[in-house]
Design a protein around this motif. Structure first.
Motif, PDB file in Angstrom:
ATOM      1  N   ALA A   1     -12.010 -29.115  -0.168  1.00 50.44           N
ATOM      2  CA  ALA A   1     -11.738 -27.869  -0.890  1.00 50.44           C
ATOM      3  C   ALA A   1     -10.252 -27.534  -0.821  1.00 50.44           C
ATOM      4  CB  ALA A   1     -12.561 -26.728  -0.291  1.00 50.44           C
ATOM      5  N   GLY A   2      -9.661 -27.730   0.360  1.00 50.65           N
ATOM      6  CA  GLY A   2      -8.229 -27.483   0.538  1.00 50.65           C
ATOM      7  C   GLY A   2      -7.382 -28.426  -0.293  1.00 50.65           C
TER       8      GLY A   2
ATOM      9  N   CYS B   1      -7.375 -27.211  -3.853  1.00 51.80           N
ATOM     10  CA  CYS B   1      -6.476 -26.048  -3.980  1.00 51.80           C
ATOM     11  C   CYS B   1      -5.015 -26.498  -3.969  1.00 51.80           C
ATOM     12  CB  CYS B   1      -6.721 -25.061  -2.837  1.00 51.80           C
ATOM     13  SG  CYS B   1      -8.286 -24.165  -2.950  1.00 51.80           S
TER      14      CYS B   1
ATOM     15  N   GLY C   1      -5.223 -31.446   2.286  1.00 49.46           N
ATOM     16  CA  GLY C   1      -6.391 -30.621   2.585  1.00 49.46           C
ATOM     17  C   GLY C   1      -6.082 -29.546   3.601  1.00 49.46           C
TER      18      GLY C   1
ATOM     19  N   GLY D   1      -3.537 -26.899   1.627  1.00 52.22           N
ATOM     20  CA  GLY D   1      -4.197 -26.003   0.678  1.00 52.22           C
ATOM     21  C   GLY D   1      -4.557 -24.640   1.263  1.00 52.22           C
TER      22      GLY D   1
ATOM     23  N   GLY E   1     -13.655 -24.983  -3.069  1.00 57.08           N
ATOM     24  CA  GLY E   1     -12.262 -25.054  -3.510  1.00 57.08           C
ATOM     25  C   GLY E   1     -12.000 -24.172  -4.717  1.00 57.08           C
TER      26      GLY E   1
END
Length: 371
Positions: free
Chosen positions: A15-16, A19, A148, A151, A234
């Protein structure tokens, strides 16, 4: 069994990474959010919700299909959804688009470092190029691990700016409403005259530049469920950052009027120390985005961490460094971005149609088995 396969750390990293991929120089400086969301005042928050709805479905699908199919080359996803001929058109358009943006960001990175720290432009460009190349050569898994972590840090500092805006609203309740009415009169450039279309267009732009990367992230997950959760996480985190930054830009509307870097202006206003951190954050955002875009481009031609991959990565980095400042990127962006938005709408249509066909096929199979 499926629950046991969910690795929270991996979900956060993926998710990071998403982003960090999306938060490049345009977002970190605040210009992207200002033009697509902030310029619409409080309606920009509603535009962010539209972005969230569209992007949630698309990331959920692409992360999932990346894990499910584990394509040998992430660009094969275009042929999977669009067929051989149209898929090839999308593949090469995506390669050109992503690399062109990579060149633009690298050129802009040198200028940014020069503006903030007084370092010669070519030195700043060289520093970002070397760091980005070094990260790219480590391969997709290591890149995801590195960006990651970056982010969530980006989201945190954007949130700090947004929280300062929210605090101002609580102290002066009429601020947001008054500022929202004032926004259209301050001469801010808007991506569209319609706030709803701005939110949708931003979703499609984000889609078009990140399709192969999302597929790679999905393939990196431990399971299909883990991949889908990471994609949704994310997207939600990124949308939260958009909303926080939109609020801050609307609240500090007069402060950022005429400013090229709204986030830095707001951060300096809150605290000189925060302003310094934001100047570093903008550079880090450019570096992580350049590294990600470079890796996605090279992955079209070779598997990562191979000799061929390394050679192509070095050549593309040198070309981007040498010619980045020569390309009239304002014209480049003006041509590529609108085309990217509309081509992404068509691709999203292919995703929806493919999904419907697969559901119908599964239903038919279940009926055949029942009979």
């Amino acid at each position: 069994m499926e629950k046991a396969s969910i690795n929270i750390k991996k979900v956060v990293l993926l998710a990071g990474a998403l982003c960090a991929y999306w938060i490049g120089s345009g977002f970190a400086t605040g210009q992207e959010v200002l033009q697509f969301f902030g310029a619409s005042g409080t309606k920009g928050i509603l535009a962010a919700i539209i972005f969230l709805i569209i992007m949630s479905y698309l990331t959920y699908t692409l992360f999932g299909i990346g894990q499910k199919k584990k394509f040998e080359n992430p660009y094969n996803v275009f042929e999977y959804y669009c067929g051989k001929i149209i898929g090839q058109v999308y593949i090469w358009y995506s390669v050109v688009l992503v690399y062109a943006i990579c060149v633009v960001m690298l050129a802009g990175g040198g200028a940014t470092i020069n503006q903030y720290y007084g370092v010669p432009t070519y030195v700043g460009t060289g520093i970002i190029a070397v760091l980005a190349l070094g990260t790219t050569l480590l391969g997709v898994e290591k890149l995801i691990d590195i960006i990651g972590v970056i982010g969530p840090v980006k989201i945190l500092f954007v949130a700090i700016v947004g929280i300062a805006g929210v605090a101002t609203i609580f102290a002066h309740p009429g601020t947001l409403t008054n500022a929202s009415k004032l926004m259209p009169t301050l001469g801010f450039k808007a991506a569209s005259s319609n706030w709803a279309w701005s939110g949708a267009l931003y979703a499609f732009l984000a889609l078009m530049v990140s399709i192969p990367f999302q597929v790679d992230c999905g393939a990196s997950a431990g399971s299909e469920k883990e991949a889908r959760i990471a994609g949704l996480t994310g997207t939600v985190a990124f949308t939260v950052a958009i909303i926080f930054l939109t609020i801050a830009e609307v609240v500090y509307d007069k402060l950022i009027a005429g400013q090229q870097v709204p986030t830095l202006t707001i951060a300096k206003h809150i605290s000189p120390a925060l302003g310094l951190i934001f100047s570093v954050l903008i550079v880090v955002s450019i570096y992580s985005a350049v590294a990600s875009f470079l890796l996605v481009t090279v992955r079209k031609f070779a598997k990562d961490r191979t000799k061929k991959f390394n050679i192509i990565a070095i050549i593309l980095t040198v070309v981007a460094t040498l010619f980045g400042g020569i390309i009239p990127f304002d014209k480049l962006v003006n041509i590529l971005y609108p085309l990217a938005g509309y081509s992404a709408i068509v691709f999203a249509g292919f995703i929806v149609v493919k999904g419907i066909r697969e559901k119908i096929s599964k239903t038919d199979d279940m009926l055949d088995e029942a009979s």
